[in-house]
Motif scaffolding. Structure first.
Motif, PDB file in Angstrom:
ATOM      1  N   GLN A 145       0.817  -1.217   0.000  1.00  0.00           N
ATOM      2  CA  GLN A 145       0.000   0.000   0.000  1.00  0.00           C
ATOM      3  C   GLN A 145       0.853   1.272   0.000  1.00  0.00           C
ATOM      4  N   TYR A 146       2.017   1.235   0.670  1.00  0.00           N
ATOM      5  CA  TYR A 146       2.797   2.453   0.887  1.00  0.00           C
ATOM      6  C   TYR A 146       4.248   2.324   0.434  1.00  0.00           C
ATOM      7  N   GLY A 147       4.795   3.449  -0.001  1.00  0.00           N
ATOM      8  CA  GLY A 147       6.228   3.582  -0.209  1.00  0.00           C
ATOM      9  C   GLY A 147       6.795   4.496   0.859  1.00  0.00           C
ATOM     10  N   HIS A 148       8.021   4.236   1.304  1.00  0.00           N
ATOM     11  CA  HIS A 148       8.616   4.980   2.415  1.00  0.00           C
ATOM     12  C   HIS A 148       9.878   5.712   1.973  1.00  0.00           C
ATOM     13  N   ASN A 149      10.083   6.894   2.540  1.00  0.00           N
ATOM     14  CA  ASN A 149      11.167   7.766   2.095  1.00  0.00           C
ATOM     15  C   ASN A 149      12.509   7.444   2.747  1.00  0.00           C
ATOM     16  N   ASN A 150      12.496   6.875   3.935  1.00  0.00           N
ATOM     17  CA  ASN A 150      13.734   6.765   4.724  1.00  0.00           C
ATOM     18  C   ASN A 150      14.129   5.325   5.035  1.00  0.00           C
ATOM     19  N   TYR A 153       8.446   4.203  -3.736  1.00  0.00           N
ATOM     20  CA  TYR A 153       8.324   5.587  -3.286  1.00  0.00           C
ATOM     21  C   TYR A 153       8.614   6.556  -4.434  1.00  0.00           C
ATOM     22  N   MET A 154       9.702   6.316  -5.151  1.00  0.00           N
ATOM     23  CA  MET A 154      10.069   7.208  -6.252  1.00  0.00           C
ATOM     24  C   MET A 154       8.968   7.264  -7.303  1.00  0.00           C
ATOM     25  N   SER A 155       8.365   6.120  -7.598  1.00  0.00           N
ATOM     26  CA  SER A 155       7.312   6.069  -8.606  1.00  0.00           C
ATOM     27  C   SER A 155       6.031   6.739  -8.114  1.00  0.00           C
ATOM     28  N   LEU A 156       5.674   6.515  -6.846  1.00  0.00           N
ATOM     29  CA  LEU A 156       4.509   7.189  -6.262  1.00  0.00           C
ATOM     30  C   LEU A 156       4.709   8.704  -6.283  1.00  0.00           C
ATOM     31  N   TYR A 157       5.919   9.137  -5.988  1.00  0.00           N
ATOM     32  CA  TYR A 157       6.244  10.563  -5.962  1.00  0.00           C
ATOM     33  C   TYR A 157       6.132  11.163  -7.355  1.00  0.00           C
ATOM     34  N   ARG A 158       6.728  10.501  -8.332  1.00  0.00           N
ATOM     35  CA  ARG A 158       6.725  11.023  -9.713  1.00  0.00           C
ATOM     36  C   ARG A 158       5.350  10.882 -10.374  1.00  0.00           C
ATOM     37  N   GLY A 159       4.643   9.812 -10.035  1.00  0.00           N
ATOM     38  CA  GLY A 159       3.368   9.525 -10.694  1.00  0.00           C
ATOM     39  C   GLY A 159       2.144   9.966  -9.920  1.00  0.00           C
ATOM     40  N   GLU A 160       2.358  10.794  -8.893  1.00  0.00           N
ATOM     41  CA  GLU A 160       1.250  11.336  -8.092  1.00  0.00           C
ATOM     42  C   GLU A 160       0.320  10.236  -7.575  1.00  0.00           C
ATOM     43  N   GLY A 161       0.945   9.154  -7.094  1.00  0.00           N
ATOM     44  CA  GLY A 161       0.190   8.071  -6.465  1.00  0.00           C
ATOM     45  C   GLY A 161      -0.331   7.011  -7.410  1.00  0.00           C
ATOM     46  N   HIS A 162      -0.126   7.184  -8.719  1.00  0.00           N
ATOM     47  CA  HIS A 162      -0.664   6.228  -9.692  1.00  0.00           C
ATOM     48  C   HIS A 162       0.330   5.093  -9.953  1.00  0.00           C
ATOM     49  N   SER A 163       0.731   4.476  -8.847  1.00  0.00           N
ATOM     50  CA  SER A 163       1.672   3.361  -8.901  1.00  0.00           C
ATOM     51  C   SER A 163       1.212   2.268  -7.949  1.00  0.00           C
ATOM     52  N   ALA A 164       1.743   1.093  -8.180  1.00  0.00           N
ATOM     53  CA  ALA A 164       1.488  -0.047  -7.299  1.00  0.00           C
ATOM     54  C   ALA A 164       2.776  -0.847  -7.192  1.00  0.00           C
TER      55      ALA A 164
END
Length: 208
Positions: A93-98, A161-172
């Motif tokens: 469900q989530y990507g994490h930054n750290n 995380y990188m994909s969620l960030y770049r794709g405005e959440g449109h990633s899985a």
């Protein structure tokens, strides 16, 4: 075709104990199966390297991200990785930054131990993975599907995380078990196809 969808699917190269990475094998099986005539499917093998992942995701989203936000509903990136401890196909469900301390295939790790400096600690997919999981499980495809909130603080989580960030959440992100533990490549390909089709159905329903 007006409602043609773009789906980007990635799997990883071999690393560590995974001399054959089941994520890329599953993606290749998916490529053979396809996602139907209304979907343009693009598949890529991703290096297990932080800097390469960063460059590739920037390039992919620059190439495929529509200019008009509402058209983003027709674009989805699905990243697939292997988990040695998984026995089910696991939806993250989530990507994490750290927390990125573990060295990659080039013995590199980010000095900051994060994906995006000053970025949000955690980003959620626009997709409700519990809903996707339930629908795929109800379809009885013969492969167990589960949901996780922790993609592991290595290249899988970093990619997500990188994909969620770049794709405005449109990633899985989908974790698959190693081959034959317990599923063969064709099982994993079918499961991936079913999961992504349900994700697309959910995106379509949400923007209707």
């Amino acid at each position: 075709m007006a409602n043609k969808k773009t789906v980007i699917v990635t799997g990883f190269e071999p690393f560590g104990e995974h001399a054959v990475n089941s994520s890329w094998v599953a993606v290749q099986e998916l490529e053979q199966l396809g996602l139907g005539e209304t979907v343009d499917l693009y598949v890529y093998e991703v290096p297990v390297e932080y800097q390469a992942v960063r460059s590739l995701l920037l390039s992919l989203w620059n190439q495929h991200k529509p200019q008009v936000f509402k058209e983003l509903q027709n674009t989805l990136a699905v990243h697939v990785g292997v988990s040695g401890s998984a026995t089910a196909v696991t939806l993250e469900q989530y990507g994490h930054n750290n927390g990125y301390k573990r060295p990659d295939n080039r013995a590199f790790s980010p000095a900051s131990q994060c994906c995006i400096e000053n970025g949000p600690d955690c980003i959620s997919s626009v997709l409700d993975m519990d809903t996707v999981c339930k629908r795929v499980s109800d379809s009885d495809i013969g492969v167990a599907v589960s949901v996780s909130n922790d993609a592991g603080s290595y290249l899988c989580d970093y990619t997500y995380y990188m994909s969620l960030y770049r794709g405005e959440g449109h990633s899985a992100f989908v974790h698959v078990p190693p081959l034959e533990k317990p599923y063969c490549s064709k099982d994993l390909g079918r499961a991936l196809q079913a999961v992504i089709q349900e994700m697309l159905n959910l995106l379509e329903r949400d923007c209707a």
